[in-house]
Scaffold this motif. Structure first.
Motif, PDB file in Angstrom:
ATOM      1  N   GLU A   1       0.843  -1.197   0.000  1.00  0.00           N
ATOM      2  CA  GLU A   1       0.000   0.000   0.000  1.00  0.00           C
ATOM      3  C   GLU A   1       0.878   1.246   0.000  1.00  0.00           C
ATOM      4  N   VAL A   2       0.460   2.224  -0.769  1.00  0.00           N
ATOM      5  CA  VAL A   2       1.231   3.443  -0.893  1.00  0.00           C
ATOM      6  C   VAL A   2       1.264   4.188   0.444  1.00  0.00           C
ATOM      7  N   ASP A   3       2.342   4.884   0.666  1.00  0.00           N
ATOM      8  CA  ASP A   3       2.480   5.668   1.890  1.00  0.00           C
ATOM      9  C   ASP A   3       1.364   6.708   1.977  1.00  0.00           C
ATOM     10  N   LYS A   4       0.684   6.757   3.107  1.00  0.00           N
ATOM     11  CA  LYS A   4      -0.461   7.661   3.259  1.00  0.00           C
ATOM     12  C   LYS A   4      -0.053   9.120   3.097  1.00  0.00           C
ATOM     13  N   THR A   5       1.177   9.446   3.513  1.00  0.00           N
ATOM     14  CA  THR A   5       1.658  10.818   3.370  1.00  0.00           C
ATOM     15  C   THR A   5       1.758  11.208   1.905  1.00  0.00           C
ATOM     16  N   LEU A   6       2.237  10.256   1.095  1.00  0.00           N
ATOM     17  CA  LEU A   6       2.360  10.508  -0.346  1.00  0.00           C
ATOM     18  C   LEU A   6       0.979  10.684  -0.965  1.00  0.00           C
ATOM     19  N   LEU A   7       0.035   9.845  -0.572  1.00  0.00           N
ATOM     20  CA  LEU A   7      -1.320   9.952  -1.102  1.00  0.00           C
ATOM     21  C   LEU A   7      -1.941  11.298  -0.725  1.00  0.00           C
ATOM     22  N   GLU A   8      -1.724  11.739   0.504  1.00  0.00           N
ATOM     23  CA  GLU A   8      -2.262  13.036   0.938  1.00  0.00           C
ATOM     24  C   GLU A   8      -1.624  14.183   0.160  1.00  0.00           C
TER      25      GLU A   8
END
Length: 279
Positions: A226-233
């Motif tokens: 799963e992609v890093d949530k920080t990157l998605l944000e």
């Protein structure tokens, strides 16, 4: 195999030792043959049973097709198999010849069908699409008939559906095309723009959609962390409008098919939407 009748020089009706009738294809299998003549197996390129339950329509189809059209159809299939490096099912010989026969008739009568999926099909199946364009050139060269533009799409479908190893059936092909159209319409409406169908970003966008939809249809999840949530944000903030479009796409797919977009897919799709819509 014993000869019964010829449909043209390269297509004939024969019967085997058990009196079972076959439609055979091969160079010269119908040329100057008499009833009862033996046809060597090595001369037969393709064959399929003319079963009693289906013989009448098969015979009708073959009898109604101009021998020249049948010859061109066989030549088109041979060239397409060579260029695509595939082996088509036997059924394409009849379905393609029958289709070409009516397509030529429509062309002569200046009748064309409206079709809105050409660009999607072109990007979904680029090799088959090129083979379809080559088929249209062959018809023009051999029969002096210029088929309408819509035949690029219809012939592409024949080449896709005629592949033995192609697991995407016609229903899935049409479903995928419809879905891609819906997604593109959604993006265009969201941004109030018309996408440039000739652009590289459009091709990449449709290609990404194609593989995503194939995975969904096969229930084959993308095997990545799963992609890093920080990157998605960060992506959500930087490309806010594109992400909003992706949320609408996600809602469409969930509502219509029960599919769920992973955070990875949301990220990649957002970037594709941003690229394809930027001016």
């Amino acid at each position: 195999m014993k000869f019964i009748k010829a449909f043209n020089n390269n297509v004939a009706l024969v019967k085997d030792d058990s009196e079972l009738e076959w439609i055979i294809m091969g160079t010269g299998v119908g040329f100057q043959k008499s009833k009862g003549d033996l046809i060597p197996e090595e001369d037969i390129r393709r064959k399929f049973v003319a079963e009693q339950s289906t013989r009448k329509p098969i015979m009708q189809v073959l009898n109604e097709i101009d021998p020249k059209v049948l010859d061109v159809s066989v030549e088109i299939i041979k060239n397409a198999e060579s260029s695509l490096k595939v082996t088509f099912t036997n059924s394409i010989y009849l379905t393609l010849a029958d289709h070409l026969s009516f397509a030529i008739k429509r062309s002569n009568e200046r009748i064309d069908y409206a079709e809105a999926s050409r660009w999607e099909v072109k990007n979904l199946y680029p090799k088959e699409y090129e083979a379809a364009k080559e088929a249209i050139r062959q018809v023009f060269d051999k029969l002096d008939v210029l088929l309408p533009k819509s035949e690029e799409t219809f012939l592409t479908y024949h080449f896709v559906n005629g592949q033995q190893e192609n697991k995407t059936k016609m229903e899935e092909t049409l479903k995928m095309t419809e879905l891609i159209n819906r997604v593109i319409e959604l993006v265009q409406y969201h941004f109030q723009i018309k996408l440039d169908e000739d652009s590289l970003n459009y091709t990449r966008f449709v290609t990404h959609l194609r593989y995503f939809l194939i995975r969904q249809m096969k229930q084959d999840a993308l095997e990545q962390e799963e992609v890093d949530k920080t990157l998605l944000e960060l992506v959500k903030t930087k490309y806010e409008k594109a992400y909003q479009a992706v949320e609408k796409i996600a809602k469409l797919l969930e509502t219509k098919y029960g599919w769920t977009l992973s955070s990875n897919e949301r990220l990649y799709l957002t970037l594709h939407v941003w690229r394809v819509t930027k001016r």
